[in-house]
Design a protein around this motif. Structure first.
Motif, PDB file in Angstrom:
ATOM      1  N   ARG A   1     -11.012  -3.155   3.236  1.00  0.00           N
ATOM      2  CA  ARG A   1     -10.073  -3.242   4.444  1.00  0.00           C
ATOM      3  C   ARG A   1      -8.649  -3.632   4.036  1.00  0.00           C
ATOM      4  O   ARG A   1      -8.213  -4.594   3.355  1.00  0.00           O
ATOM      5  N   LEU A   2      -7.654  -2.598   4.224  1.00  0.00           N
ATOM      6  CA  LEU A   2      -6.569  -2.428   3.948  1.00  0.00           C
ATOM      7  C   LEU A   2      -5.332  -2.916   4.711  1.00  0.00           C
ATOM      8  O   LEU A   2      -5.345  -2.333   5.865  1.00  0.00           O
ATOM      9  N   GLY A   3      -4.581  -3.736   4.543  1.00  0.00           N
ATOM     10  CA  GLY A   3      -3.482  -3.821   5.462  1.00  0.00           C
ATOM     11  C   GLY A   3      -2.093  -3.364   5.067  1.00  0.00           C
ATOM     12  O   GLY A   3      -1.918  -3.239   3.724  1.00  0.00           O
ATOM     13  N   TYR A   4      -1.255  -3.027   6.006  1.00  0.00           N
ATOM     14  CA  TYR A   4       0.010  -2.441   5.541  1.00  0.00           C
ATOM     15  C   TYR A   4       1.014  -2.342   6.668  1.00  0.00           C
ATOM     16  O   TYR A   4       0.484  -3.043   7.914  1.00  0.00           O
ATOM     17  N   PHE A   5       2.362  -2.060   6.616  1.00  0.00           N
ATOM     18  CA  PHE A   5       3.284  -2.261   7.546  1.00  0.00           C
ATOM     19  C   PHE A   5       3.617  -0.648   8.119  1.00  0.00           C
ATOM     20  O   PHE A   5       3.691   0.090   6.965  1.00  0.00           O
ATOM     21  N   ALA A   6       3.795  -0.473   9.083  1.00  0.00           N
ATOM     22  CA  ALA A   6       4.437   0.917   9.786  1.00  0.00           C
ATOM     23  C   ALA A   6       5.857   0.951   9.563  1.00  0.00           C
ATOM     24  O   ALA A   6       6.529   1.413  10.455  1.00  0.00           O
ATOM     25  N   THR A   7       6.303   0.806   8.138  1.00  0.00           N
ATOM     26  CA  THR A   7       7.608   0.539   7.779  1.00  0.00           C
ATOM     27  C   THR A   7       7.883   1.799   6.660  1.00  0.00           C
ATOM     28  O   THR A   7       7.128   1.919   5.804  1.00  0.00           O
ATOM     29  N   VAL A   8       9.117   2.098   6.339  1.00  0.00           N
ATOM     30  CA  VAL A   8       9.449   3.278   5.380  1.00  0.00           C
ATOM     31  C   VAL A   8       9.238   2.478   3.888  1.00  0.00           C
ATOM     32  O   VAL A   8       8.936   3.277   3.064  1.00  0.00           O
ATOM     33  N   THR A   9       9.292   1.155   4.046  1.00  0.00           N
ATOM     34  CA  THR A   9       8.987   0.589   2.735  1.00  0.00           C
ATOM     35  C   THR A   9       8.001   0.435   2.280  1.00  0.00           C
ATOM     36  O   THR A   9       7.595   0.022   1.094  1.00  0.00           O
TER      37      THR A   9
END
Length: 353
Positions: free
Chosen positions: A51-59
């Protein structure tokens, strides 16, 4: 309108502070280890699910590329590991999720990773790879030329104790402005709306929101964070994994690290396709419809690297301590946080498109 990459060099110095300690309540689990962290790790072989978390941002381009092109899922597939994802808007929230056992790994900024590690006495997470360097700016209202022009106003950061929040506090402290400028917290999209209405004097935001403030709202860049670091390199996002998950499924972590490297390599080798890939991934994850000029400007100001830039972490810790974000944190304490010594898997499966 000039993009951040060309306009950002106008003004940039140092570091800042001042903090409301009651805000610790809002992110308590980012600092307090949950009981599951103490569980003894036993190698159970490849995981059924990661289960992987991430941001919907270009960084988080390595994550966006890895998901949109199928590189991350394919990298885990040879062992039968299924990839599940969850979108976050700030690092402390992602660290709370890891500490609570809700996710196993995440792309986050380095400051929340440091806070989680220290708050758990080194039991919560490991930084297993880098992802992005650069791509964060302090953008002020039109006509603002220096920090004095922010007096009496607010700087919006994504979340208390996040990487941009620490940077903003450090900047104000170093300029003696911690008592003159307040810091408020708003998710990136909300921060753009507040800026557009003139409700905040400035915003310290990651890309693509910084470019949006410049391109679409005539924002003035006061600080490009690259100017605050020797050589212009500092970690904006890194890949972290729960220590419990890493102990139980080291093969899965190794595959994740390899897939992250392949995603970065794809990004480096296909610069002409990054805008399209980032646009599709951000729309899919967050429903945001960003202009191509904003995305192109944002991508132009970053470097993607699997190197976690370990030499910057003592500085980041010192800034967090001096600004009060980590009250009571003693010197050092970061030994063991960064662990990039993951063996290559037996196969080269999951190369991705």
């Amino acid at each position: 309108m000039s993009r951040p990459e060309t306009r950002a060099r106008r003004r940039a110095w140092g570091a800042g502070a001042g903090v409301v300690l009651l805000a610790l309540v809002a992110i308590g689990t980012a600092f307090v280890p949950s009981p599951q962290l103490a569980a003894k790790a036993t190698d159970l072989g490849p995981a059924e699910e990661l289960r992987l978390g991430y941001f919907a941002t270009v960084t988080h381009v390595p994550a966006l590329v890895g998901l949109e092109r199928g590189i991350l899922a394919d990298g885990l597939d040879p062992d039968g590991t299924r990839l599940e994802t969850q979108v976050f808007t700030a690092g402390p929230s992602a660290m709370e999720a890891i500490n609570a056992g809700a996710i196993d790994a995440a792309y986050v900024g380095p400051s929340p990773a440091i806070a989680s590690y220290l708050g758990s006495d080194g039991a919560s997470i490991r930084v297993v790879a880098g992802a992005t360097s650069g791509g964060a700016y302090l953008v002020a209202q039109p006509g603002t030329t220096d920090v004095a022009g922010l007096a009496g106003g607010e700087i919006a950061t994504p979340q208390y104790a996040g990487t941009q929040d620490v940077a903003a506090r450090d900047y104000l402290r170093s300029h003696g402005a911690e008592d003159d400028v307040a810091i408020s917290h708003a998710a990136a999209g909300t921060a753009v709306q507040l800026f557009a209405r003139g409700a905040v004097a400035a915003a310290w935001q990651p890309e693509p929101w910084a470019s949006m403030l410049v391109e679409e709202h005539d924002g003035e860049i006061l600080v490009d964070e690259r100017d605050l670091w020797p050589g212009g390199d500092f970690p904006t996002s890194v890949l972290v994994v729960s220590q419990k998950f890493a102990g139980q499924h080291p093969e899965t972590v190794a595959r994740l690290v390899e897939a992250n490297e392949r995603s970065i390599r794809w990004a480096d080798e296909h610069p002409d396709q990054l805008v399209d890939v980032a646009d599709a991934a951000i729309q899919r994850a967050a429903g945001e419809n960003l202009s191509r000029s904003v995305l192109a400007s944002a991508i132009d100001g970053m470097r993607f690297t699997a190197d976690p830039l370990a030499g910057t972490y003592p500085v980041l810790l010192e800034r967090a301590r001096e600004t009060g974000v980590l009250p009571g944190a003693g010197p050092g304490g970061l030994d063991g946080l960064i662990d990039t010594d993951w063996p290559k898997s037996d196969t080269e499966g999951g190369q991705g498109p």
